[in-house]
Design a protein around this motif. Structure first.
Motif, mmCIF file in Angstrom:
data_model
loop_
_atom_site.group_PDB
_atom_site.id
_atom_site.type_symbol
_atom_site.label_atom_id
_atom_site.label_comp_id
_atom_site.label_asym_id
_atom_site.label_seq_id
_atom_site.Cartn_x
_atom_site.Cartn_y
_atom_site.Cartn_z
ATOM 1 N N ASP A 577 0.843 -1.197 0.000
ATOM 2 C CA ASP A 577 0.000 0.000 0.000
ATOM 3 C C ASP A 577 0.883 1.255 0.000
ATOM 4 O OD1 ASP A 577 -2.965 0.999 0.598
ATOM 5 O OD2 ASP A 577 -1.584 2.177 1.844
ATOM 6 N N ASP A 578 0.692 2.101 -0.984
ATOM 7 C CA ASP A 578 1.505 3.318 -1.084
ATOM 8 C C ASP A 578 1.234 4.267 0.077
ATOM 9 O OD1 ASP A 578 2.643 2.403 -3.407
ATOM 10 O OD2 ASP A 578 1.173 3.405 -4.718
ATOM 11 N N GLY A 579 -0.038 4.333 0.518
ATOM 12 C CA GLY A 579 -0.356 5.202 1.647
ATOM 13 C C GLY A 579 0.326 4.729 2.927
ATOM 14 N N ALA A 580 0.341 3.416 3.144
ATOM 15 C CA ALA A 580 1.012 2.867 4.315
ATOM 16 C C ALA A 580 2.521 3.101 4.236
ATOM 17 C CB ALA A 580 0.722 1.375 4.414
ATOM 18 N N ARG A 581 3.073 3.008 3.014
ATOM 19 C CA ARG A 581 4.502 3.258 2.831
ATOM 20 C C ARG A 581 4.856 4.678 3.256
ATOM 21 N NH1 ARG A 581 8.431 1.022 -0.613
ATOM 22 N NH2 ARG A 581 10.132 2.469 -1.107
ATOM 23 N N LYS A 582 4.030 5.621 2.844
ATOM 24 C CA LYS A 582 4.278 7.019 3.190
ATOM 25 C C LYS A 582 4.146 7.250 4.691
ATOM 26 C CE LYS A 582 2.625 11.709 2.197
ATOM 27 N NZ LYS A 582 1.634 12.512 1.431
ATOM 28 N N LYS A 583 3.097 6.684 5.283
ATOM 29 C CA LYS A 583 2.851 6.857 6.712
ATOM 30 C C LYS A 583 3.985 6.276 7.544
ATOM 31 C CE LYS A 583 0.267 8.009 10.274
ATOM 32 N NZ LYS A 583 -0.064 9.403 10.578
ATOM 33 N N ILE A 584 4.434 5.094 7.202
ATOM 34 C CA ILE A 584 5.506 4.443 7.958
ATOM 35 C C ILE A 584 6.801 5.251 7.827
ATOM 36 C CG2 ILE A 584 6.944 2.371 8.099
ATOM 37 C CD1 ILE A 584 4.476 0.778 7.182
ATOM 38 N N GLY A 585 7.061 5.765 6.616
ATOM 39 C CA GLY A 585 8.260 6.591 6.420
ATOM 40 C C GLY A 585 8.237 7.835 7.299
ATOM 41 N N GLU A 586 7.065 8.473 7.410
ATOM 42 C CA GLU A 586 6.942 9.674 8.242
ATOM 43 C C GLU A 586 7.140 9.352 9.722
ATOM 44 O OE1 GLU A 586 3.090 11.105 7.349
ATOM 45 O OE2 GLU A 586 3.626 11.969 5.383
ATOM 46 N N LEU A 587 6.576 8.248 10.170
ATOM 47 C CA LEU A 587 6.700 7.884 11.575
ATOM 48 C C LEU A 587 8.145 7.530 11.937
ATOM 49 C CD1 LEU A 587 3.470 5.695 11.885
ATOM 50 C CD2 LEU A 587 3.840 7.947 12.910
ATOM 51 N N LEU A 588 8.837 6.874 11.019
ATOM 52 C CA LEU A 588 10.244 6.552 11.277
ATOM 53 C C LEU A 588 11.105 7.809 11.294
ATOM 54 C CD1 LEU A 588 10.708 3.325 9.084
ATOM 55 C CD2 LEU A 588 10.574 3.446 11.580
ATOM 56 N N ALA A 589 10.773 8.748 10.438
ATOM 57 C CA ALA A 589 11.548 9.995 10.357
ATOM 58 C C ALA A 589 11.468 10.798 11.644
ATOM 59 C CB ALA A 589 11.063 10.830 9.174
ATOM 60 N N ASP A 590 10.403 10.631 12.414
ATOM 61 C CA ASP A 590 10.282 11.324 13.696
ATOM 62 C C ASP A 590 11.429 10.979 14.634
ATOM 63 O OD1 ASP A 590 7.965 12.469 12.810
ATOM 64 O OD2 ASP A 590 6.626 11.070 13.870
ATOM 65 N N ARG A 591 12.042 9.804 14.450
ATOM 66 C CA ARG A 591 13.182 9.374 15.273
ATOM 67 C C ARG A 591 14.466 9.318 14.441
ATOM 68 N NH1 ARG A 591 11.506 6.653 20.037
ATOM 69 N NH2 ARG A 591 9.529 7.607 20.677
ATOM 70 N N ASP A 592 14.476 10.092 13.355
ATOM 71 C CA ASP A 592 15.644 10.130 12.471
ATOM 72 C C ASP A 592 15.994 8.733 11.956
ATOM 73 O OD1 ASP A 592 15.931 12.888 12.768
ATOM 74 O OD2 ASP A 592 17.104 12.629 14.607
ATOM 75 N N GLU A 593 14.963 7.972 11.619
ATOM 76 C CA GLU A 593 15.164 6.642 11.075
ATOM 77 C C GLU A 593 14.521 6.564 9.699
ATOM 78 O OE1 GLU A 593 15.051 4.072 15.265
ATOM 79 O OE2 GLU A 593 13.225 4.326 14.072
ATOM 80 N N ASP A 594 14.863 5.512 8.958
ATOM 81 C CA ASP A 594 14.246 5.280 7.659
ATOM 82 C C ASP A 594 14.024 3.786 7.487
ATOM 83 O OD1 ASP A 594 16.754 4.205 7.117
ATOM 84 O OD2 ASP A 594 17.442 5.997 6.015
ATOM 85 N N PHE A 595 13.672 3.384 6.260
ATOM 86 C CA PHE A 595 13.403 1.972 6.014
ATOM 87 C C PHE A 595 14.632 1.098 6.260
ATOM 88 C CE2 PHE A 595 9.940 3.283 2.762
ATOM 89 C CZ PHE A 595 9.052 3.510 3.803
ATOM 90 N N GLY A 596 15.792 1.723 6.373
ATOM 91 C CA GLY A 596 17.023 0.955 6.585
ATOM 92 C C GLY A 596 17.008 0.144 7.878
ATOM 93 N N VAL A 597 16.343 0.664 8.920
ATOM 94 C CA VAL A 597 16.315 -0.076 10.184
ATOM 95 C C VAL A 597 15.479 -1.347 10.023
ATOM 96 C CG1 VAL A 597 16.711 1.956 11.618
ATOM 97 C CG2 VAL A 597 14.361 1.334 10.986
#
Length: 630
Positions: A577-597
């Motif tokens: 889901d593209d919307g879920a992809r965007k949401k998860i990316g934003e939530l991870l960015a709040d802790r200076d993280e990305d999909f890499g973790v």
């Protein structure tokens, strides 16, 4: 311990419960033996009580009469008064000697118990074995000769009872087990389970339980020598015979006998191959199922114990799980837990609560097999579990039902097909392309579909959004992973499951990311501690020796497996889901993280997989495909 009253009443009768306990020839014989002056022991005990109630005697006075009993005379006979009464005890010296005879095996067989442990050696065992065999033969001979007159063989019965009990000392000297078996005593002891006097049989069962108890400090070789001898002597068959002939409702001794028999079975289950031998004994399995199903209120210890042994048998052996599944155990156990669909068991005694726990544990093991999942579906187990999630008790039934549902939906069972995982591994967005026959879908897929069809998503996600303990959180995450792994792409069931993560502005997805943060923090704390321990070590060899321990700490304390499962669920959502992809990316960015973790966690999981197995290869293929979307 069998009392002398019970032995006199019950010996020599094919069924001890046919004897009239009030007045019979054996009772008359017993009375004559116990007291030479014609008074019964019980009557004299009552007299002694009356004496005690009179209060202490005043100091003696030559000018006044006697008040109360006099002080015990200090004579060489040990303080008996003129009437033969043992002072203060309420029994005669003769009666005391008889009771001591029954309580102390050494009185009837002085050679049975040595003065000190140093004498318990092979020579002692050979003498004890010879004496034991003689007592068995003597009792059998007298029983056959005087079948209609118990008074003729009652003494030999008491001797045999004492000889059996004296064998308990062997549990402290397990190095003698091989010789004990070699001398044939193991077979003789087992043969006593067929004794006409059930008290003798129960004594033999109890001693076998003591010798095989887990607390006995026996080496594997010594313990195996004893157990092999027991099994070769048809211990299981004779145990079943006793379980069938003992009447728990009528006799307390019989209830204890059943308990001791179940204890022996549990002891034998400590060896895997013996566990499978027990699991292949269909009559015994049927008895255990029947005993666990017996209507009782409140639940008794033996009913609970039967359920516990069933749980032990199926938790340790795939073969046993298939055997019990063939006996319709899944349907039977579901019927037993069904009354608790809206309440937790009574905690007054603890037996009922443990009983229900064991039933759920047995069911959870059974659904690990493809056959078990199929039977679970046929018996409407999914629907029952969903009712329990909605309305069941909070402390036991709901968590147990969630665990059962999670295991039934899992595709990682010991014998189930994992075809759905192979189809999803090549392309997560088109995982309906199955290499298996589409007419025979894997059982885990059918369970996942039934969860959705039966309206299970609502209660499951409702629980997920509430405050959860660690157990519930881990089971929830596992269940979500199973749904996303098994449900075919573009199927109505998969679309409905994904929609739950999207609805209400991705609140379930956000909860999943927050849960990831909690587990990542736990794991980081454990990893930091492990790193400090590594720095304090001097050699690479010491570090290598601790690797297994550290891995266990990361899995248990750090929640590594659950963190990996959470990241697999998030990876599915990112890929689907593209919307879920965007949401998860934003939530991870709040802790200076990305999909890499997420990618790092999944790659670590891939490295730990056992690719020698089919399931391991399929899981690696699926995870590798998911990593590509990160």
């Amino acid at each position: 311990m069998t009392s002398i009253d019970e032995i006199f009443q019950k010996s020599g009768i094919p069924s001890k419960r046919k004897l009239d306990p009030i007045r019979d020839p054996t009772e008359v014989y017993k009375s004559a033996k116990l007291s030479s002056n014609g008074h019964s022991r019980h009557a004299q005990v009552d007299d002694a009580d009356d004496d005690l109630e009179a209060g202490p005697a005043p100091p003696p006075d030559d000018d006044e009469g006697d008040y109360g009993p006099a002080a015990p005379p200090e004579d060489e006979d040990g303080g008996d008064d003129d009437e033969g009464r043992f002072f203060g005890g309420g029994i005669t010296a003769q009666e005391k000697e008889i009771l001591d005879y029954m309580d102390d095996p050494s009185l009837s067989n002085p050679s049975a118990l040595p003065d000190d442990d140093s004498k318990i050696d092979q020579s002692w065992l050979k003498k004890t074995a010879l004496a034991f065999e003689k007592k068995i033969s003597r009792n059998a001979e007298l029983r056959a000769r005087y079948e209609s007159d118990p008074s003729k063989f009652i003494e030999s019965e008491a001797d045999l009872d004492s000889a059996i009990k004296s064998l308990s000392i062997l549990s402290e000297h397990s190095t003698l087990y091989p010789l004990f078996a070699k001398l044939g005593c193991v077979g003789s002891l087992v043969s006593l389970l067929a004794h006409e006097n059930t008290d003798i049989a129960i004594d033999a069962i109890e001693i076998i339980g003591e010798l095989t108890d887990e607390d006995v400090a026996a080496s594997d070789e010594d313990w195996n020598a004893l157990v092999d001898g027991l099994l070769e002597s048809d211990l299981l068959g004779l145990l079943l015979s006793n379980l069938s002939r003992l009447d728990e409702e009528a006799q307390e001794a019989d209830r204890e006998g059943v308990y001791h028999a179940l204890s022996v079975i549990e002891n034998l289950c400590s060896r895997p191959e013996v566990t499978e031998t027990i699991g292949s004994d269909e009559p015994l399995l049927k008895w255990l199922l029947s005993r666990a199903s017996k209507a009782e209120k409140p639940v008794t210890q033996n009913k609970q114990y039967s359920a516990e042994i069933l749980a032990i048998l199926v938790s340790s052996s795939s073969k046993n799980r298939r055997s019990l599944t063939g006996l319709e155990a899944v349907d039977s156990l579901l019927q037993l837990v069904a009354p608790y669909r809206r309440r937790d068991p009574d905690k007054t005694s603890g037996d009922e609560e443990e009983y229900v726990q064991n039933l759920f544990e047995a069911l959870t093991s059974l659904v690990d097999e493809t056959e078990g999942k199929t039977k679970f579906l046929e018996a409407e187990g999914v629907e029952l579990c969903l009712i329990m999630l909605k309305e069941g008790g909070k402390k036991l039934v709901k968590p147990a039902a969630l665990k059962l549902l999670d295991r039934a939906a899992s595709s990682s069972s010991s014998s189930s097909s994992s075809t759905s995982s192979s189809s999803s591994s090549s392309n997560p967005k088109s995982n309906s392309d199955s290499d298996s026959d589409p007419r025979v879908p894997p059982a885990s897929l059918l369970v996942c579909q039934k969860i959705v069809e039966a309206g299970g998503l609502k209660p499951v996600f409702t629980m997920f959004m509430k405050k959860m303990d660690r157990f519930t959180a881990e089971r929830m995450v596992n269940l979500f992973a199973s749904l996303l792994r098994s449900l075919p792409a573009d199927s109505p069931e998969r679309i409905r499951a994904l929609a739950k993560f999207v609805e209400k502005e991705y609140e379930k997805t956000e909860k999943m990311v927050k849960l990831r943060r909690d587990y990542a923090a736990m794991l980081a704390a454990v990893d930091a501690r492990i790193e400090r321990e590594k720095q304090g070590m001097d050699s690479e060899e010491d570090i290598a020796d601790m690797e297994v321990t550290w891995l266990a700490q990361r899995l248990d304390e750090g929640g590594l497996f659950t963190l990996q499962t959470i990241d697999v669920v998030l990876a599915w959502l990112i890929a689907e889901d593209d919307g879920a992809r965007k949401k998860i990316g934003e939530l991870l960015a709040d802790r200076d993280e990305d999909f890499g973790v997420i990618k790092a966690t999944i790659e670590e999981q891939i490295e730990a997989l056992d690719t020698e197995t089919e399931q391991g290869r399929e899981t690696k293929e699926m995870l590798t495909a998911l990593v590509q979307f990160l």
